[in-house]
Design a protein around this motif. Sequence first.
Motif, PDB file in Angstrom:
ATOM      1  N   LEU A  15      -4.270   3.945   9.647  1.00 16.64           N
ATOM      2  CA  LEU A  15      -3.914   2.548   9.857  1.00 16.64           C
ATOM      3  C   LEU A  15      -3.536   2.397  11.332  1.00 16.64           C
ATOM      4  O   LEU A  15      -2.566   3.004  11.795  1.00 16.64           O
ATOM      5  CB  LEU A  15      -2.732   2.199   8.952  1.00 16.64           C
ATOM      6  CG  LEU A  15      -2.308   0.758   8.899  1.00 16.64           C
ATOM      7  CD1 LEU A  15      -3.396  -0.085   8.263  1.00 16.64           C
ATOM      8  CD2 LEU A  15      -1.027   0.632   8.094  1.00 16.64           C
ATOM      9  N   TYR A  55       0.807  -1.223   0.000  1.00 16.84           N
ATOM     10  CA  TYR A  55       0.000   0.000   0.000  1.00 16.84           C
ATOM     11  C   TYR A  55       0.846   1.282   0.000  1.00 16.84           C
ATOM     12  O   TYR A  55       0.392   2.331   0.466  1.00 16.84           O
ATOM     13  CB  TYR A  55      -0.961  -0.031   1.195  1.00 16.84           C
ATOM     14  CG  TYR A  55      -1.979  -1.141   1.092  1.00 16.84           C
ATOM     15  CD1 TYR A  55      -2.794  -1.242  -0.029  1.00 16.84           C
ATOM     16  CD2 TYR A  55      -2.110  -2.105   2.086  1.00 16.84           C
ATOM     17  CE1 TYR A  55      -3.721  -2.273  -0.147  1.00 16.84           C
ATOM     18  CE2 TYR A  55      -3.047  -3.144   1.979  1.00 16.84           C
ATOM     19  CZ  TYR A  55      -3.842  -3.211   0.855  1.00 16.84           C
ATOM     20  OH  TYR A  55      -4.771  -4.223   0.725  1.00 16.84           O
ATOM     21  N   PRO A  95       2.131   4.587  -1.071  1.00 16.50           N
ATOM     22  CA  PRO A  95       1.520   5.587  -1.956  1.00 16.50           C
ATOM     23  C   PRO A  95       2.435   6.009  -3.103  1.00 16.50           C
ATOM     24  O   PRO A  95       1.967   6.675  -4.032  1.00 16.50           O
ATOM     25  CB  PRO A  95       1.233   6.767  -1.020  1.00 16.50           C
ATOM     26  CG  PRO A  95       2.170   6.585   0.122  1.00 16.50           C
ATOM     27  CD  PRO A  95       2.385   5.108   0.276  1.00 16.50           C
ATOM     28  N   MET A 146      -2.266   0.338  14.559  1.00 15.05           N
ATOM     29  CA  MET A 146      -1.430  -0.821  14.870  1.00 15.05           C
ATOM     30  C   MET A 146      -1.544  -1.147  16.350  1.00 15.05           C
ATOM     31  O   MET A 146      -1.363  -0.273  17.196  1.00 15.05           O
ATOM     32  CB  MET A 146       0.011  -0.544  14.482  1.00 15.05           C
ATOM     33  CG  MET A 146       0.193  -0.493  12.984  1.00 15.05           C
ATOM     34  SD  MET A 146       1.669   0.382  12.506  1.00 15.05           S
ATOM     35  CE  MET A 146       1.157   2.068  12.772  1.00 15.05           C
ATOM     36  N   LEU A 179      -0.890   5.298  11.604  1.00 20.69           N
ATOM     37  CA  LEU A 179      -0.144   5.735  10.440  1.00 20.69           C
ATOM     38  C   LEU A 179      -1.135   6.264   9.413  1.00 20.69           C
ATOM     39  O   LEU A 179      -2.192   5.676   9.204  1.00 20.69           O
ATOM     40  CB  LEU A 179       0.621   4.545   9.860  1.00 20.69           C
ATOM     41  CG  LEU A 179       1.763   4.856   8.911  1.00 20.69           C
ATOM     42  CD1 LEU A 179       2.934   5.468   9.678  1.00 20.69           C
ATOM     43  CD2 LEU A 179       2.235   3.573   8.249  1.00 20.69           C
ATOM     44  N   GLY A 183      -1.531   8.196   5.381  1.00 18.28           N
ATOM     45  CA  GLY A 183      -0.830   8.448   4.120  1.00 18.28           C
ATOM     46  C   GLY A 183      -0.622   7.222   3.270  1.00 18.28           C
ATOM     47  O   GLY A 183       0.278   7.204   2.449  1.00 18.28           O
ATOM     48  N   TYR A 184      -1.440   6.197   3.444  1.00 21.13           N
ATOM     49  CA  TYR A 184      -1.252   4.949   2.701  1.00 21.13           C
ATOM     50  C   TYR A 184      -2.423   4.601   1.808  1.00 21.13           C
ATOM     51  O   TYR A 184      -3.553   5.009   2.055  1.00 21.13           O
ATOM     52  CB  TYR A 184      -0.901   3.809   3.672  1.00 21.13           C
ATOM     53  CG  TYR A 184       0.561   3.920   3.916  1.00 21.13           C
ATOM     54  CD1 TYR A 184       1.437   3.232   3.108  1.00 21.13           C
ATOM     55  CD2 TYR A 184       1.058   4.847   4.795  1.00 21.13           C
ATOM     56  CE1 TYR A 184       2.788   3.444   3.210  1.00 21.13           C
ATOM     57  CE2 TYR A 184       2.406   5.077   4.911  1.00 21.13           C
ATOM     58  CZ  TYR A 184       3.270   4.369   4.117  1.00 21.13           C
ATOM     59  OH  TYR A 184       4.600   4.587   4.187  1.00 21.13           O
TER      60      TYR A 184
END
Lengths: 822, 231
Positions: free
Chosen positions: B95, A120, A122, B97, B116, B118-119
């Motif tokens: 995200l 994943y 980016p 964890m 987290l 930005g994914y």
Amino acid sequence: MQPDDKKNTLSRKVFLKYAGMGAAAAALPPLVPGLARKALASIKTGQNYEKAQRIFSCCNQCGGQTGIECLVEGGRVVSIRPNNHNPNGFSNISTDFFANIEKEGAVMCPKGNAGLMTLYDPDRLQKPLRRTNPEKGIGIDPKWKEITWDEAYTEIANRLKKLRADSDAHKLLWFSEDHSFTHVQADFMKLFGSPNYSNHSNLCDTARKASFKMVMGDERPLMDAIQSKYILLFGWNPLSATKWAFLPRLMTRARENGAKLVVVDPNFSYTANKADEWVPIRPSTDGALALAMAHVIIRDKLYDETFIKEWTAGFDQFAAYVQDKTPQWAETITTVPAKTIEKIAHDFATTKPSLADVWSGPGQHCNAVQGGRAIACLNALTGSYDRPGTMVSPEKKGNKHIEWSADDTAAATLRMDRFDGLKSYPFGHKSGVYCESFARLAEGKGPYKPKMGIVVFQNLLMSVPGTKTVEAALKSLEFLVVNDTCLSETAQLADIVVPGTTYLERYDLNGHWVTWPVLGLRQPVVAPLFGQPTEYEFVAELGRRLGLKDKDGVEIFKMGHVSHQPIEDKKAWYEEWLSKELLEGEPKISLDELKALPGATWMSKTGTTYEKYAKPVSEEKVKAAITEGNVLFSKKKDGTKDKQIGILKDGKAVTGFQTPSGKVELFNAKLAEKKDADGVPVDPLPVYKPRQWAPDGQFPLYLINWKQASHTHSRSQNNAWLVEIGPNNPLLMNAATAAKMGLKDGDAVWVESKYGKMKSTLKVTAGIHPEVVGSQHGFGHWALGKIANGRGSFDGGLRPTKADPISGQALHKECCVKVSKA
Amino acid sequence: MLREGVQGVTRSLEATNREERIQELQRSGGEIRFLSRLLGAPPDAALLADAHAVGLVEDGWEARVEQYRVEYTRLFSCPGPNFIPVNQSVYTDILKMEPSAPDPSGCGMAFPGGELRGYLGGTSCPALVRWYTEAAFTAYDGARQMPDHISLELDFAAHLCLAEAHALVIEAQDEAAAYRDLLFKFRQNFLELWLASFSQCVASNSVSSLYRRVGARLLELPTSLDRYNPG
């Protein structure tokens, strides 16, 4: 009509066209009564994912291929865990695996845990790109233009067609990673007509492969650490440079079981940290240390007399050679005190069972093969081959690569010499010689001028020593295609870049590096995120567009290899390809059957076997064999000699070792008949020669590099979780050396060789040899992604692009530098 | 007579309102779909001709087709210093964890847990897939994007506008209301959680007027939708 009115009318007309109301547009699909109300009611109930799926697969964050179990919820991978059915995350010895897996459970390394952050990321490349700026080079904007897959395929296929039409197929070079879909790529090259398929291995451990091959006939014996009582490692850091995830557990259990651990390494590695003894050594002198140990073992008659007599060849010549290789002689070369050498030699030879192993530390200097060979000879003296607790030959049986024969068109160019001069390397590896390739390309040398390159999942600019040479080499190609998950430094030099897939989006079969036959399945856990084809689908599409056929006219990239029917869907086609390899290989099961096995892992019931060299050869095989001297060979269909299957020993046919004599060879006179790539005869003995580039007044320090568990080469530095545990790569320098130079911890420094320089941050430590500086390899990106770029230092530009002349191994450590305050 | 007259006027007004609303929904849906195409792939000549017609590009655009394609790539396709992420997950999803269990080997290494941002591939993705499926939305031909790609989210918003228009045309008032409600909730729960951030980047980082104007138009989109979809 006023201008604004006119504009509004025009806008409305345009928008209605997109609304599907325009004259040229299709009408809206009929409305389904009640659908919106149902949808509204349904989404108000909140999320209701299907039950989470558990999918077993294999990791590919590095080449270790650890078994994994992925948890997938709502089409997303939410967790990656170890796979308890796959021994690659537990042990390389079957008895240990079966006895202890249930109570201890398998493991995986940090890189495996962080796979989600790779999937994943980016900064992943999502669409094919075409360069619009013809000028190429580091720092030059390619001015990329997104293109469709069809445009990408068409342009690449047209270029390839032209090569074939001009009888220039051999002028295509292909470079790939070495653990994934290699068969399909190699077959493409064969049917296309180019001998120039190369992959990663010669950047890694081909010197080690050559060393062991020369001594005991197996390219990759594995250490049975868990049953060993004395483990001697040269430049090998299994606790952190986790080649396989089982290694840290094995080393830990070995220590718990009372094994002594001695680590010879210029760097105080994580493994050295846990050892009984760390032996800091001058880089590239490990062979001299091994020869001196052999001197002591022979002088004091500590060797295994029976093994030497029964299973080795050339002991007398070897003993004569090491007679003057005293510990005192070695001390001047290695800086290891003579008394330390005496002690290690005694302990190694008298503690049973013991093993000596070597990896990339000593294996990436110009005298690496003979040095590694000297280390391999230590095992010969103590009978430490293929016995419990020693260096064991793994039984590698898994899927079978189906051989295809090129048609006449391809065969004509396939017969051309490889561009990289592989045949001039007497123990060169089939993976090729990257350094020679790039040096020849950059200098305009070689048997012909390659025109096109395809690079799959490789970042050559960061992984081949000598950045300027690699840059010049890649620029010299008329057309370069890169298939990768990120827009790497190498991709920036390409004409077309196409997005690749991660290991969680594609298939592969993994013959695991344990001592008994085990094969794990890598399978798509999720579909490719951006709808992109997998790498094997990319290859198959090119094969189809080119109409590649084997000599019987079969379009192998279209024909189903089980159904024998053409298959349009390339994923389904590849599934049949894998099934065929499984059905004709050792497992004799289909892909679906492999998927259904616990952990999607197949393993042979035989388990680990020892002393295979003493195993009798069946009478049937002996009768059918061709005998040359006392060595037995199987026969090909045409009656000519095929594989070595055994030797006659005391009148009996036994398996023996896969060396020319069938025994472990401490000396081999016939080696002198071979010349290395520099034209120098290969020495029949594992001689010590100083490496070519030693420190001098201008460049007084050795520069080395290494791997750690936090990263894989140069490809993981954009992974958010991994940079948390391995954020950068400071330059380590011994405290005494730093004090002499007036440098202190945290100083910004320049590190300079005659080839280039890099800026780094100094870390002063007692844990590195005083003549050496070094850092973890892989950092210092300028293009990979937001996290990676500008993080740490890149050392590839400081080295020449040079290969070991015997094995073709890239020399990542043949470098001297000066360090100054920045 | 008077009552009939009032009813007639009311019906007429309703009909007029309905007609206007249908027209506006069709216009809005078309415009949003047009913006979706501009953000879904590098523009071809046909798309640029339309962009010119609506005032997004200046005269002489025919000579700059390649430039626009390179700029699109620089902004939306090519990971690098000028890249503007085009997926919602990168902007909005977290995200989480879990903390790791105590290390049995006792070396004291344990992860405290954390978050987290930005994914790619965040929780937005499966949620959007569910919305798309429930609303029978099929991505346009050639859209090989993740479900939270800006182009797909805009296309879905357009789909809801146009479906409401369609429902009004056939006088399925309840269905039209449901589509209106779906759009409102979709904007609230997805599109408008990140549209402003994304659009701001587009409006301020573009070299060409095309994408600057696209960014500006996207910034205005919620307001213009509110005018006709007050929620």
